[in-house]
Design a protein around this motif. Structure first.
Motif, mmCIF file in Angstrom:
data_model
loop_
_atom_site.group_PDB
_atom_site.id
_atom_site.type_symbol
_atom_site.label_atom_id
_atom_site.label_comp_id
_atom_site.label_asym_id
_atom_site.label_seq_id
_atom_site.Cartn_x
_atom_site.Cartn_y
_atom_site.Cartn_z
ATOM 1 N N UNK A 147 5.949 -1.423 1.474
ATOM 2 C CA UNK A 147 4.538 -1.213 1.153
ATOM 3 C C UNK A 147 3.901 -2.511 0.661
ATOM 4 N N UNK A 148 4.577 -3.215 -0.243
ATOM 5 C CA UNK A 148 4.056 -4.484 -0.748
ATOM 6 C C UNK A 148 3.950 -5.512 0.373
ATOM 7 N N UNK A 149 4.940 -5.526 1.257
ATOM 8 C CA UNK A 149 4.925 -6.461 2.370
ATOM 9 C C UNK A 149 3.748 -6.171 3.299
ATOM 10 N N UNK A 150 3.485 -4.898 3.546
ATOM 11 C CA UNK A 150 2.374 -4.523 4.419
ATOM 12 C C UNK A 150 1.029 -4.862 3.789
ATOM 13 N N UNK A 151 0.915 -4.740 2.492
ATOM 14 C CA UNK A 151 -0.338 -5.067 1.818
ATOM 15 C C UNK A 151 -0.613 -6.560 1.901
ATOM 16 N N UNK A 152 0.411 -7.381 1.737
ATOM 17 C CA UNK A 152 0.237 -8.825 1.704
ATOM 18 C C UNK A 152 0.180 -9.460 3.087
ATOM 19 N N UNK A 153 0.495 -8.705 4.125
ATOM 20 C CA UNK A 153 0.536 -9.255 5.467
ATOM 21 C C UNK A 153 -0.869 -9.391 6.045
ATOM 22 N N UNK A 154 -1.076 -10.423 6.832
ATOM 23 C CA UNK A 154 -2.348 -10.663 7.502
ATOM 24 C C UNK A 154 -2.561 -9.581 8.565
ATOM 25 N N UNK A 162 -0.230 -8.676 11.937
ATOM 26 C CA UNK A 162 0.384 -7.369 12.109
ATOM 27 C C UNK A 162 0.045 -6.805 13.481
ATOM 28 N N UNK A 163 -1.191 -7.003 13.934
ATOM 29 C CA UNK A 163 -1.592 -6.520 15.259
ATOM 30 C C UNK A 163 -0.806 -7.244 16.354
ATOM 31 N N UNK A 164 -0.597 -8.571 16.199
ATOM 32 C CA UNK A 164 0.175 -9.320 17.184
ATOM 33 C C UNK A 164 1.616 -8.832 17.233
#
Length: 65
Positions: free
Chosen positions: A38-45, A49-51
């Protein structure tokens, strides 16, 4: 609302009775993994993530997008 030592011990006892001592480490491992993701997903651009999502799709699904 403050939890005292007796309340925390009572909650711990109920958890042990419900899940058993062998299942508790597995539960906390899964919880830790979920929080980490969850933390990784929040901090990811979002664009990155789409790429990543598009590169993970099979070729036929990429063509329909």
């Amino acid at each position: 609302m403050n939890l005292g030592m007796w309340e925390i011990l009572l909650i711990g006892l109920v958890v042990v009775l419900l899940f058993g001592t062998k299942k508790i480490p597995e539960l906390f491992t899964g919880l830790g993994t979920g929080i980490r993701n969850f933390k990784k997903a929040i901090n990811e651009d979002p664009d990155e993530a789409k790429r990543k999502e598009l590169t993970a799709l099979p070729p036929k699904e990429k063509e329909s997008l």
